[in-house]
Design a protein around this motif. Structure first.
Motif, PDB file in Angstrom:
ATOM      1  N   PHE A 133       0.822  -1.207   0.000  1.00  0.00           N
ATOM      2  CA  PHE A 133       0.000   0.000   0.000  1.00  0.00           C
ATOM      3  C   PHE A 133       0.855   1.255   0.000  1.00  0.00           C
ATOM      4  O   PHE A 133       0.458   2.298  -0.523  1.00  0.00           O
ATOM      5  N   ASP A 134       2.054   1.131   0.611  1.00  0.00           N
ATOM      6  CA  ASP A 134       2.977   2.266   0.691  1.00  0.00           C
ATOM      7  C   ASP A 134       3.422   2.669  -0.706  1.00  0.00           C
ATOM      8  O   ASP A 134       3.291   3.819  -1.126  1.00  0.00           O
ATOM      9  N   GLN A 135       3.970   1.724  -1.437  1.00  0.00           N
ATOM     10  CA  GLN A 135       4.323   1.922  -2.845  1.00  0.00           C
ATOM     11  C   GLN A 135       3.427   0.983  -3.637  1.00  0.00           C
ATOM     12  O   GLN A 135       3.784  -0.168  -3.895  1.00  0.00           O
ATOM     13  N   PRO A 136       2.220   1.403  -3.962  1.00  0.00           N
ATOM     14  CA  PRO A 136       1.250   0.453  -4.525  1.00  0.00           C
ATOM     15  C   PRO A 136       1.795  -0.317  -5.729  1.00  0.00           C
ATOM     16  O   PRO A 136       2.331   0.284  -6.658  1.00  0.00           O
ATOM     17  N   SER A 137       1.674  -1.629  -5.619  1.00  0.00           N
ATOM     18  CA  SER A 137       2.128  -2.494  -6.703  1.00  0.00           C
ATOM     19  C   SER A 137       1.143  -2.401  -7.861  1.00  0.00           C
ATOM     20  O   SER A 137       0.041  -1.847  -7.715  1.00  0.00           O
ATOM     21  N   THR A 138       1.529  -2.952  -8.963  1.00  0.00           N
ATOM     22  CA  THR A 138       0.645  -2.969 -10.130  1.00  0.00           C
ATOM     23  C   THR A 138      -0.660  -3.668  -9.756  1.00  0.00           C
ATOM     24  O   THR A 138      -1.740  -3.238 -10.148  1.00  0.00           O
ATOM     25  N   PHE A 139      -0.499  -4.736  -8.992  1.00  0.00           N
ATOM     26  CA  PHE A 139      -1.674  -5.512  -8.571  1.00  0.00           C
ATOM     27  C   PHE A 139      -2.648  -4.662  -7.770  1.00  0.00           C
ATOM     28  O   PHE A 139      -3.849  -4.649  -8.025  1.00  0.00           O
ATOM     29  N   VAL A 140      -2.078  -3.918  -6.796  1.00  0.00           N
ATOM     30  CA  VAL A 140      -2.925  -3.048  -5.959  1.00  0.00           C
ATOM     31  C   VAL A 140      -3.592  -1.992  -6.810  1.00  0.00           C
ATOM     32  O   VAL A 140      -4.799  -1.729  -6.685  1.00  0.00           O
ATOM     33  N   LYS A 141      -2.797  -1.422  -7.696  1.00  0.00           N
ATOM     34  CA  LYS A 141      -3.346  -0.368  -8.559  1.00  0.00           C
ATOM     35  C   LYS A 141      -4.499  -0.908  -9.394  1.00  0.00           C
ATOM     36  O   LYS A 141      -5.534  -0.272  -9.568  1.00  0.00           O
ATOM     37  N   LYS A 142      -4.314  -2.124  -9.883  1.00  0.00           N
ATOM     38  CA  LYS A 142      -5.310  -2.683 -10.801  1.00  0.00           C
ATOM     39  C   LYS A 142      -6.562  -3.193 -10.086  1.00  0.00           C
ATOM     40  O   LYS A 142      -7.687  -2.972 -10.522  1.00  0.00           O
ATOM     41  N   HIS A 143      -6.333  -3.884  -8.935  1.00  0.00           N
ATOM     42  CA  HIS A 143      -7.465  -4.571  -8.314  1.00  0.00           C
ATOM     43  C   HIS A 143      -8.062  -3.875  -7.102  1.00  0.00           C
ATOM     44  O   HIS A 143      -9.169  -4.224  -6.693  1.00  0.00           O
ATOM     45  N   ILE A 144      -7.315  -2.961  -6.505  1.00  0.00           N
ATOM     46  CA  ILE A 144      -7.835  -2.369  -5.267  1.00  0.00           C
ATOM     47  C   ILE A 144      -8.154  -0.883  -5.440  1.00  0.00           C
ATOM     48  O   ILE A 144      -9.251  -0.425  -5.113  1.00  0.00           O
ATOM     49  N   ILE A 146      -9.065   2.722  -7.171  1.00  0.00           N
ATOM     50  CA  ILE A 146     -10.132   3.015  -8.144  1.00  0.00           C
ATOM     51  C   ILE A 146      -9.529   3.840  -9.298  1.00  0.00           C
ATOM     52  O   ILE A 146      -9.042   4.956  -9.086  1.00  0.00           O
ATOM     53  N   SER A 147      -9.587   3.274 -10.457  1.00  0.00           N
ATOM     54  CA  SER A 147      -9.045   3.977 -11.616  1.00  0.00           C
ATOM     55  C   SER A 147     -10.104   4.903 -12.217  1.00  0.00           C
ATOM     56  O   SER A 147     -11.288   4.765 -11.919  1.00  0.00           O
ATOM     57  N   GLU A 148      -9.657   5.829 -13.048  1.00  0.00           N
ATOM     58  CA  GLU A 148     -10.593   6.775 -13.689  1.00  0.00           C
ATOM     59  C   GLU A 148     -11.592   6.034 -14.570  1.00  0.00           C
ATOM     60  O   GLU A 148     -12.768   6.404 -14.639  1.00  0.00           O
ATOM     61  N   GLU A 149     -11.099   5.013 -15.252  1.00  0.00           N
ATOM     62  CA  GLU A 149     -11.990   4.259 -16.152  1.00  0.00           C
ATOM     63  C   GLU A 149     -13.201   3.709 -15.388  1.00  0.00           C
ATOM     64  O   GLU A 149     -14.323   3.731 -15.883  1.00  0.00           O
ATOM     65  N   LEU A 150     -12.928   3.225 -14.157  1.00  0.00           N
ATOM     66  CA  LEU A 150     -14.030   2.637 -13.356  1.00  0.00           C
ATOM     67  C   LEU A 150     -15.074   3.696 -13.035  1.00  0.00           C
ATOM     68  O   LEU A 150     -16.271   3.444 -13.085  1.00  0.00           O
ATOM     69  N   ILE A 151     -14.600   4.871 -12.707  1.00  0.00           N
ATOM     70  CA  ILE A 151     -15.530   5.963 -12.350  1.00  0.00           C
ATOM     71  C   ILE A 151     -16.338   6.375 -13.577  1.00  0.00           C
ATOM     72  O   ILE A 151     -17.553   6.591 -13.492  1.00  0.00           O
ATOM     73  N   ILE A 152     -15.653   6.435 -14.724  1.00  0.00           N
ATOM     74  CA  ILE A 152     -16.364   6.805 -15.958  1.00  0.00           C
ATOM     75  C   ILE A 152     -17.433   5.750 -16.249  1.00  0.00           C
ATOM     76  O   ILE A 152     -18.576   6.085 -16.551  1.00  0.00           O
ATOM     77  N   LYS A 153     -17.013   4.503 -16.066  1.00  0.00           N
ATOM     78  CA  LYS A 153     -17.974   3.408 -16.300  1.00  0.00           C
ATOM     79  C   LYS A 153     -19.177   3.526 -15.364  1.00  0.00           C
ATOM     80  O   LYS A 153     -20.284   3.135 -15.691  1.00  0.00           O
TER      81      LYS A 153
END
Ligand SMILES: Nc1nc2c(ncn2[C@@H]2O[C@H](COP(=O)(O)OP(=O)(O)OP(=O)(O)O)[C@@H](O)[C@H]2O)c(=O)[nH]1
Length: 531
Positions: A133-144, A146-153
């Motif tokens: 969580f400190d340096q979010p991994s790709t996994f955290v970024k992807k699965h935990i 919230i990306s902009e795409e999700l909000i747009i969706k």
């Protein structure tokens, strides 16, 4: 044959009955009762499983609500822009973590770069760094996060991700929500994340929510969601219980990198699954007892009387004893049968007695002279044979041959019918003047009689014979044509002998007959003894 016995047939019938009852019992249990009971049990187990799943859901939703309240908040929104530390210092103090029951709070900007983060060890509340969580991994970024795409969706509305995940081999409960203004206007400008290690406290909380004590383990996600096992009983297809009587199910991690498998001890089964259970043993024992009582009943009231009747009839046939009777007091069909057999035996016995009396009469007739009513020559034959056979050696016996004198002339003078009467009178007189017990008189033929004197020597025999000659003379039956007198007289030839093993009586008789000849020669109306 053994198989033909009524008792054997009854036992075989009982064995079939017992097998049939067991067959019905097993069939009823496996095809009707157990499927229903297992279905009810599965329904109850399903409810328990969903209660555990609900506990997981409610726990994560609770986190989601708290997280949402903090993420969709104007102060948080502005903090992302101005990064004024007063916001975090006043709102996210240690007590906040304690009251919310979380390890860490992380705030990320739109590019998922950490803006602020803080985490504590719950055990001693010492500071904690958790790299994913400190340096979010790709996994955290992807699965935990919230990306902009999700909000747009989601039509530019806040998006939350709550649930359990596996990071650095640690199970974590998390809630992440896109940061929005409280009135939901504008765009999201980051993600706020609350998280907590899945520790004993979380497990206890979940157990309390579910009301079931279960254990968990993290497993690969590729296991089936719901595990329905085939039970030991081949008739019962579905049960949630393992052979160790455990129930387990899978909760997939929201991040798809594993699954939580929870397991708990199944409640004690409320029904017996084997046909060999208490109820079966009790009912089988009762069945056997009933059959035993029935067997005793059949044995004592049917089989035993029949066997006794069998023995009786066998004895009747073997000993030819028709006096035996059942004299049954039974009022049933067997009693009727036995009484009928008794009546049959009554008939047989009475016929038998009639036959005996007829035989006695026939015997008497065959041994009696029809004219004089004294024993005939056949009786004399029988008497002599028996006498020679059974008499003790040394016994004195005398044979007297008696002949009426000039009887031809008598017949000629008085007629044959009168001759018969005279023969009758002479025979009866001879009989009456002899000892019934020891002496024997028979008509030998024509006007000739034979007398047998037992226990009588020569001298006594002579005396008896003289007496008989006198008695007949004393009858004074007139005989005008007699050459010697005018009354009926008799002549007697005597042979006295001692029993000494003789087997034939005729030579003895002939000696007496020779003596008779001498008596005739010497003038008749006398008795002569052989020398
Ligand atoms: N009425 C009658 N006569 C009988 C019967 N049986 C034999 N007689 C007769 O007895 C007679 C016997 O005669 P014989 O044998 O010649 O002897 P007898 O005249 O008696 O002379 P002795 O014997 O020499 O004294 C015969 O005439 C027979 O017919 C009988 O049953 N009834």
């Amino acid at each position: 044959m053994f198989i033909n016995s009524l008792k054997t047939k009854l036992i075989i019938f009982y064995l079939f009955l017992i097998i049939f009852v067991i067959f019905i019992k097993v069939g009823d249990l496996n095809l009707i009762q157990l499927p229903q009971l297992y279905a009810l049990e599965a329904l109850s187990d399903e409810k328990d499983i969903s209660r555990i799943k609900m506990a997981f859901t409610s726990k994560s939703r609770e986190y989601g609500v708290i997280n949402y309240d903090n993420a969709v908040w104007d102060d948080t929104y502005h903090y992302v822009d101005n990064k004024n530390s007063q916001f975090t210092e006043s709102n996210f103090v240690l007590d906040t973590y304690k009251s919310l029951g979380i390890n860490g709070i992380h705030i990320y900007d739109k590019q998922t770069v950490t803006i602020w983060q803080q985490a504590w060890n719950i055990t001693d509340w010492s500071p904690l760094t958790f790299p994913p969580f400190d340096q979010p991994s790709t996994f955290v970024k992807k699965h935990i996060l919230i990306s902009e795409e999700l909000i747009i969706k989601n039509n530019n509305k806040p998006v939350s991700r709550v649930g359990f995940t596996l990071l650095d081999d640690k199970l974590i409960l998390f809630a992440a929500t896109s940061i929005f203004k409280a009135n939901l206007t504008g765009n999201a400008n980051g993600t706020m994340l609350f998280w907590r290690f899945f520790d004993e406290q979380v497990l206890t909380d979940l157990q309390q929510r579910a009301g079931i004590k279960f254990t968990i383990e993290v497993i690969q996600p590729n296991l089936k969601n719901t595990v329905k096992l085939t039970s030991k009983n081949s008739f019962i297809k579905n049960s949630y219980r393992t052979k160790k009587d455990e129930i387990f199910d899978i909760i997939p991690l929201i991040t798809n990198n594993g699954a939580i498998k929870f397991t708990y001890q199944a409640p004690i089964r409320q029904f017996a699954t084997s046909w060999l259970n208490h109820a079966t043993i009790v009912s089988s024992t009762l069945l056997l007892l009933t059959l035993g009582v029935l067997f005793i009943f059949f044995h004592y009231f049917i089989i035993r009387p029949i066997l006794q009747a069998d023995n009786m009839v066998t004895a009747i046939i073997k000993d030819n004893d028709h006096s035996i009777r059942f004299a049954s007091k039974r009022k049933d069909e067997l009693g009727t049968l036995f009484n009928l057999i008794d009546r049959l035996l009554d008939g047989v016995e009475s016929n038998e007695q009639q036959l005996i009396s007829h035989n006695v009469r026939l015997q008497h007739i065959s041994q009696t002279d029809s004219l004089t009513k004294i024993p005939n020559r056949r009786a004399f034959d029988t008497t002599m044979k028996k006498l020679l056979q059974v008499s003790p050696l040394g016994l004195d016996v005398a044979i007297l041959v008696v002949d009426v004198d000039y009887f031809k002339k008598y017949n000629d003078c008085y007629g044959h019918a009168q001759g018969d009467k005279t023969l009758y009178a002479i025979a009866q007189t001879l009989r009456k003047n002899l000892h019934e017990d020891t002496d024997f008189v028979a008509r030998y033929g024509g006007e000739e009689f034979v007398v047998v004197l037992k226990n009588t020597d020569k001298k006594s025999a002579q005396a008896v014979a003289n007496n008989l000659v006198n008695i007949i003379a004393d009858l004074k039956i007139s005989h005008q044509d007699s050459d010697i007198t005018d009354i009926v007289t008799i002549s007697i030839g005597i042979h006295a002998f001692v029993i000494s093993g003789q087997t034939q009586y005729m030579p003895l008789f002939e000696l007496a007959d020779q003596a008779l000849y001498q008596a005739k020669e010497q003038g008749r109306n006398r008795a002569i003894t052989t020398d």
